[in-house]
Structure formats: structure tokens, C-alpha cells
Scaffold this active site. Structure first.
Site, PDB file in Angstrom:
ATOM      1  CG  HIS A 282      21.425 -49.202  20.254  1.00 11.36           C
ATOM      2  ND1 HIS A 282      22.585 -49.773  19.786  1.00 11.36           N
ATOM      3  CD2 HIS A 282      21.674 -47.858  20.319  1.00 11.36           C
ATOM      4  CE1 HIS A 282      23.488 -48.827  19.584  1.00 11.36           C
ATOM      5  NE2 HIS A 282      22.956 -47.661  19.891  1.00 11.36           N
ATOM      6  CD  GLU A 283      19.692 -44.758  21.825  1.00  9.53           C
ATOM      7  OE1 GLU A 283      20.360 -44.155  22.698  1.00  9.53           O
ATOM      8  OE2 GLU A 283      20.008 -44.781  20.624  1.00  9.53           O
ATOM      9  CG  HIS A 286      24.367 -46.329  24.515  1.00  9.31           C
ATOM     10  ND1 HIS A 286      25.626 -46.661  24.108  1.00  9.31           N
ATOM     11  CD2 HIS A 286      23.652 -46.087  23.376  1.00  9.31           C
ATOM     12  CE1 HIS A 286      25.692 -46.616  22.782  1.00  9.31           C
ATOM     13  NE2 HIS A 286      24.510 -46.278  22.318  1.00  9.31           N
ATOM     14  CD  GLU A 362      26.299 -45.929  19.128  1.00 12.83           C
ATOM     15  OE1 GLU A 362      25.271 -46.551  18.763  1.00 12.83           O
ATOM     16  OE2 GLU A 362      26.278 -45.051  19.999  1.00 12.83           O
TER      17      GLU A 362
END
Length: 422
Positions: A282-283, A286, A362
């Protein structure tokens, strides 16, 4: 009817500006209080785990989260009311010009006259910072040593200033040992061309039991940092549970008795390796999707616009007169007036827009993790992190829309659910 409003428009410009600033400040405060009360009602009335969350959160964790958020809500109400009252009184009684004159006197005692505006500005900042620190210290102490301590998050030393501002500079960053987790992190980073150079574990548990992970670095020198509270193998809480039961701490959990495993399962903190990889997916999403660059661009554009408007407004004498500066127009005071008060409406709109954008980012980062095949593990990781941080999964829609930069847990899980089942 309209004739009764004439005196308002006949007021001097500085009085209209001052009145508008106070009116807007209290309007925002009342709006925020209205939203907070809507969410507080959720905390009070939702005393049982909702049916759709029955398989996700146990009743004990749900109740702990509810009470934690309720205490935080009460604290926010009183601290917010105090802050608004303090700010209003400072404006009404001329606190800013008084502090400026006082700083001028101190400079005069040291042999610096009015022409030393930079020196006087530094003294003004020092005195304003000390005043803010003194008035805010009781609230900070109560939040840290009453609320956070009560709910098991506070791990700090007695001196709050040290723990908040100095200790982070000396956090112990330990390279993640060679092993399966590090190998899989490196493989995942390589698969998306993330220029990873090092992976660290930081002892965040010394100050707080909240979990986190992030990356930093410029260009081809990126580094990933994992909080020890994020990792099951490093969590102090998990090790303590085994030690209390007479077992030596283990990294893999193998060899533990069924009783120990059951105890740790109920109270353990952090995520397993696959879940950690999902969180990192997920990070890294970004980064891959350009969210970091987009945020930097937005920030730079906003800074350019603000300073352009500052250059336009700094020469307006009525702005200074509105806050009690009739004979002088110090640059520092101009910055304070324009950025803190005049830009307030713009800042509120910008903040809301950035919140909406952040939520979109997100969801996109979650979707990126799904493409990496991490939907199932991210699903369980989000639940664990919500539990570890005592996040409350039920939100008032209006409060959530205005405040939450991250989508509520239920919305994120719903977005992941279809992929998890595929």
C-alpha cells in the site's frame, strides 16, 4: 430593513476586518463542534459490535476502542473550547500588539532600537512560543499521562518536551536482519522498480504503542522504516506475554504451547510477514502512483499562491490597524495576520479538498496492493492495525467526510472484499 445595516457598512475597514475574523473563527469552531457532537453520539450509542463487523472485531476490543475515542472526544471538546476562548481574548484585548511592544522594550533594554525589526521579531517569536508552550502544557500532559496512559498507549518518559521533540532524533534504527521478510520486501520493491537501499526497524514502542511504517529518501536512495510495533516478531508486548508465561521470546512463534499461542493470539500486537508486505505494498503504491510527487506539487503551488497574495496584501494599512498596529507595519506581524487570519477561509476550503484527495489516494494505494496480490493480507492487516490502535470502525458520514484523510475501515474493507474473495 436595509437602512438598519447601513451603520455596519459605514464602519472603518479595520473594524469590519476584525469583526469578520472573529465571526469566521467562531463559525468554524461551532461547525467543528457540531461535527464532533455527531461523532460523539456515535461513540455513545454504538455500544455493541454492528452485525456486519461481527466476524472482524471482538466485543472486548470494540468496547476498548469506543471508550478510548469517547475520552478523546471529551478532551478535544474542552481543549478546543479553551483554545477558541484564549484566541478570542487575545484579539479582543490586544494581546498581539501588547506582546510586540513588550518585545520592543526588551530589545530597548539591550540597546536595540525600533530600527532593529528582525531582532524584535525574534524576541516576539520567543515570547509567543513560551506563552503557547506554557498555556498548552497542562493539556499536553493530560492527554499523554491521563488519556494515553489510561488506554495503554503512553510509553514516555516524564518530560513531555523531551519525548515529543528530542527523543525522536535519537530513535534507534536497526537494519532489518537477513531473512524471509527482508528478502520478500526487496523482491516486491524490485518488482515495481522502487530504488530500495535499506530497510530499518525503529523502536517506536519506547514512546508509543501505535503502529506505523513509512519510506523516505531522494532519487535512487530510498529507505523503508518499520515500527517495531508493526511487526509481530519485534513487538515488545508479544515478547512480554511469552516471558510472563515462562517462555523464552521467539521470533517465529514455533514451539510455543497451545496455551501460550492462545494467549498471544488474543492480545498480540502487530502483523505477520505477509500482512507487513501488504501494508508496504500500500505504501509503495503511493510512490508508484505518484501521490508523493502530486502532493509536493500541490504544496508548492499553494505556497506560491499564498506568498503572491501576501505580497499584494502586505501593504494594506487597514489589515494592520484591524489588529492594533496603527503606527507600524512589521513584516512578521503581517505574516501572522495574513496567513493565520485573512487566509482562514481559504485554508478551510483547501483542507477539505486535500482531505477528499487524500481519501482518493488511499483507495488507489489499496487497489495497487490488490494488483500485487495482497488484497487478502491487506484486509487482515487493516483489521489488526485498527485493533492495535483502538480505531473505532463506525463513523458519522459528515464527520468522516470533513475530517478523515483515510477512508473509514469499513469502506476500505468493502473495497477489498471482492478481490479477497476472488
Amino acid at each position: 430593513m436595509w437602512a438598519s445595516l447601513d451603520p455596519l457598512w459605514e464602519m472603518p475597514a479595520e473594524k469590519r476586518i476584525f469583526g469578520a475574523v472573529l465571526l469566521f473563527s467562531w463559525t468554524v469552531y461551532l461547525w467543528e463542534t457540531f461535527l464532533a457532537q455527531r461523532q460523539r453520539r456515535i461513540y455513545k450509542t454504538t455500544t455493541h459490535v454492528p452485525m456486519e463487523l461481527g466476524q472482524i472485531i471482538d466485543s472486548e476490543t470494540f468496547e476498548k476502542s469506543r471508550l478510548y475515542q469517547l475520552d478523546k472526544s471529551t478532551f478535544s471538546f474542552w481543549s478546543g473550547l479553551y483554545s477558541e476562548m484564549e484566541g478570542t481574548l487575545i484579539l479582543l484585548f490586544g494581546g498581539i500588539p501588547y506582546l510586540w511592544r513588550l518585545s520592543g522594550r526588551f530589545c530597548g533594554y539591550a540597546g536595540f532600537g525600533p530600527e532593529y525589526e528582525i531582532t524584535q521579531s525574534l524576541v516576539f517569536l520567543l515570547m509567543a512560543t513560551l506563552f503557547s508552550a506554557l498555556t498548552g502544557l497542562p493539556w499536553s500532559l493530560y492527554n499523554t499521562f491521563v488519556i494515553e496512559e489510561k488506554h495503554g498507549f503512553n510509553q514516555q518518559v516524564l518530560v513531555t518536551i523531551y519525548a515529543d521533540y528530542i527523543a525522536p532524533l535519537f530513535d534507534k534504527f536497526t537494519p532489518l536482519p537477513e531473512g524471509k521478510l527482508k528478502q520478500e520486501i526487496e523482491i516486491m520493491a524490485k518488482s515495481i522498480d522502487f530504488p530500495l537501499t535499506k530497510v530499518y526497524v525503529v523502536e517506536g514502542s519506547k514512546r508509543s504503542s501505535h503502529s506505523n511504517a513509512y519510506f523516505y529518501g531522494f532519487f535512487k536512495n530510498k529507505r523503508i522504516v518499520l515500527f517495531d510495533t508493526l511487526l509481530e516478531e519485534y513487538s515488545v508486548l508479544n515478547k512480554d506475554l511469552r516471558e510472563e508465561s515462562g517462555m523464552e521470546p521467539r521470533n517465529d512463534g514455533e514451539g510455543d504451547s497451545e496455551e501460550i499461542k492462545a494467549k498471544v493470539k488474543n492480545k498480540k500486537q502487530g502483523c505477520n510477514n505477509e500482512e507487513v508486505l501488504a501494508v508496504l505494498g500500500h505504501e509503495l503504491g503511493h510512490w508508484k502512483l505518484g501521490h508523493t510527487i502530486k502532493n509536493i506539487i500541490i504544496s508548492q503551488m499553494n505556497s506560491f499562491l499564498c506568498f503572491f497574495l501576501f505580497a499584494v496584501l502586505i501593504g494594506r494599512k487597514e489589515l494592520f490597524a484591524a489588529f492594533g498596529f496603527f503606527d507600524s507595519q512589521p513584516t512578521l506581524i503581517g505574516l501572522l495576520i495574513i496567513f493565520q487570519f485573512i487566509f482562514s477561509p481559504y485554508n478551510e476550503v483547501l483542507s477539505f479538498c486535500l482531505t477528499v484527495l487524500s481519501r482518493r489516494f488511499e483507495f488507489q494505494a489499496d487497489a495497487f496492493a490488490k494488483k500485487l496480490g495482497k488484497a487478502k493480507d491487506l484486509y487482515s492487516a487493516l483489521i489488526k492495525l485498527n485493533k492495535d490502535n483502538l480505531g473505532f470502525p463506525v463513523s458519522d458520514w459528515l464527520f468522516s467526510m470533513w475530517h478523515y484523510s483515510h477512508p473509514p475501515l469499513i469502506e476500505r474493507l468493502q473495497a477489498l472484499k471482492n478481490s479477497k474473495q476472488d
